[in-house]
Design a protein around this motif. Structure first.
Motif, PDB file in Angstrom:
ATOM      1  N   UNK A   1       0.844  -1.190   0.000  1.00 35.15           N
ATOM      2  CA  UNK A   1       0.000   0.000   0.000  1.00 35.15           C
ATOM      3  C   UNK A   1       0.887   1.250   0.000  1.00 35.15           C
ATOM      4  N   UNK A   2       0.619   2.175  -0.911  1.00 37.12           N
ATOM      5  CA  UNK A   2       1.504   3.330  -1.056  1.00 37.12           C
ATOM      6  C   UNK A   2       1.571   4.171   0.214  1.00 37.12           C
ATOM      7  N   UNK A   3       0.446   4.287   0.906  1.00 40.29           N
ATOM      8  CA  UNK A   3       0.451   5.039   2.156  1.00 40.29           C
ATOM      9  C   UNK A   3       1.374   4.402   3.186  1.00 40.29           C
ATOM     10  N   UNK A   4       1.339   3.057   3.255  1.00 44.89           N
ATOM     11  CA  UNK A   4       2.205   2.357   4.203  1.00 44.89           C
ATOM     12  C   UNK A   4       3.662   2.451   3.776  1.00 44.89           C
TER      13      UNK A   4
ATOM     14  N   UNK B   1      16.181   4.029   0.230  1.00 47.01           N
ATOM     15  CA  UNK B   1      16.228   4.195  -1.228  1.00 47.01           C
ATOM     16  C   UNK B   1      15.485   3.061  -1.927  1.00 47.01           C
ATOM     17  N   UNK B   2      15.560   1.855  -1.372  1.00 50.55           N
ATOM     18  CA  UNK B   2      14.835   0.722  -1.952  1.00 50.55           C
ATOM     19  C   UNK B   2      13.336   0.958  -1.937  1.00 50.55           C
ATOM     20  N   UNK B   3      12.854   1.593  -0.874  1.00 53.09           N
ATOM     21  CA  UNK B   3      11.429   1.928  -0.812  1.00 53.09           C
ATOM     22  C   UNK B   3      11.054   2.920  -1.909  1.00 53.09           C
ATOM     23  N   UNK B   4      11.944   3.866  -2.198  1.00 51.31           N
ATOM     24  CA  UNK B   4      11.687   4.808  -3.300  1.00 51.31           C
ATOM     25  C   UNK B   4      11.580   4.073  -4.632  1.00 51.31           C
TER      26      UNK B   4
ATOM     27  N   UNK C   1      10.662 -10.115  -1.163  1.00 53.41           N
ATOM     28  CA  UNK C   1       9.801 -10.631  -2.239  1.00 53.41           C
ATOM     29  C   UNK C   1       9.277  -9.535  -3.157  1.00 53.41           C
ATOM     30  N   UNK C   2       9.335  -8.279  -2.696  1.00 52.81           N
ATOM     31  CA  UNK C   2       8.876  -7.171  -3.538  1.00 52.81           C
ATOM     32  C   UNK C   2      10.020  -6.504  -4.297  1.00 52.81           C
ATOM     33  N   UNK C   3      11.250  -6.786  -3.882  1.00 54.93           N
ATOM     34  CA  UNK C   3      12.415  -6.219  -4.548  1.00 54.93           C
ATOM     35  C   UNK C   3      12.703  -7.022  -5.819  1.00 54.93           C
TER      36      UNK C   3
END
Length: 196
Positions: free
Chosen positions: A2-5, A55-58, A128-130
């Motif tokens: 979720x983008x907010x999270x 940075x990975x979150x970006x 798993x999302x990277x």
């Protein structure tokens, strides 16, 4: 995802990263005054790991379209996983070891334990999302081992609790072992994500 999270995680990690670099200010200044400036990059271990995860979150929020940027993002994500697991566990271990040798328990220790455990856990949760693969993981493992070599060759490892000052060789062995185990943890997580 979720983008907010993701934004909440981003800001929490960014603030923790800034705090971490401030935490290292005395050691950074000492290193700058007494060692070649090139060694500065190897001093602040945990905040740099946190920076990689931030940075990975970006890269999750804004996936790059260009292949070159995707490659950079994958290396950063590999670094985020290996270094966050390694330094998350390392910091908690050093604090607890200091206590076990008679060190005082202060409120900051509990804050550092919680934040460093969170570093390790969030990195493994987001593997798993990277998008990185084995090559990026090998680069991350190599960088982390290089950091260990620099830390214990030049004595620029993170400040230890006073009670551990006579156990630097044992800490060094633990640190190198933890780097290898963190690489293996990243590899296992990639296998579970079916990217190997």
């Amino acid at each position: 995802m979720n983008r907010g999270f993701l934004w909440l995680l981003f800001w929490c990690n960014l603030l923790g990263t800034v705090y971490g670099y401030i935490w290292y200010d005395n050691q950074l200044l000492y290193t700058f005054q007494n060692y070649p400036a090139a060694l500065l990059v190897f001093v602040p271990d945990s905040p740099t790991a946190s920076l990689f995860f931030t940075l990975s979150l970006l890269f999750l929020l804004y996936p790059p379209q260009k292949r070159g940027l995707q490659g950079v993002g994958h290396v950063i994500q590999g670094l985020a996983v290996v270094t966050s697991v390694k330094y998350g566990v390392w910091a908690v271990s050093m604090i607890v070891a200091g206590w076990s040798f008679g060190g005082d328990m202060i409120w900051q220790d509990f804050m550092l334990i919680a934040s460093h455990l969170a570093m390790a856990v969030e990195a493994l949760l987001y593997v798993r999302f990277f998008g990185f693969g084995m090559v990026s993981l090998i680069v991350a493992g190599g960088w982390t081992l290089l950091n260990d070599v620099m830390d214990y060759t030049f004595g620029i490892y993170p400040y230890l609790p006073y009670e551990l000052h006579n156990y630097v060789s044992e800490v060094r062995t633990f640190t190198f072992t933890l780097t290898i185990l963190s690489f293996i943890a990243g590899w296992v997580a990639l296998k579970k994500a079916k990217r190997l």
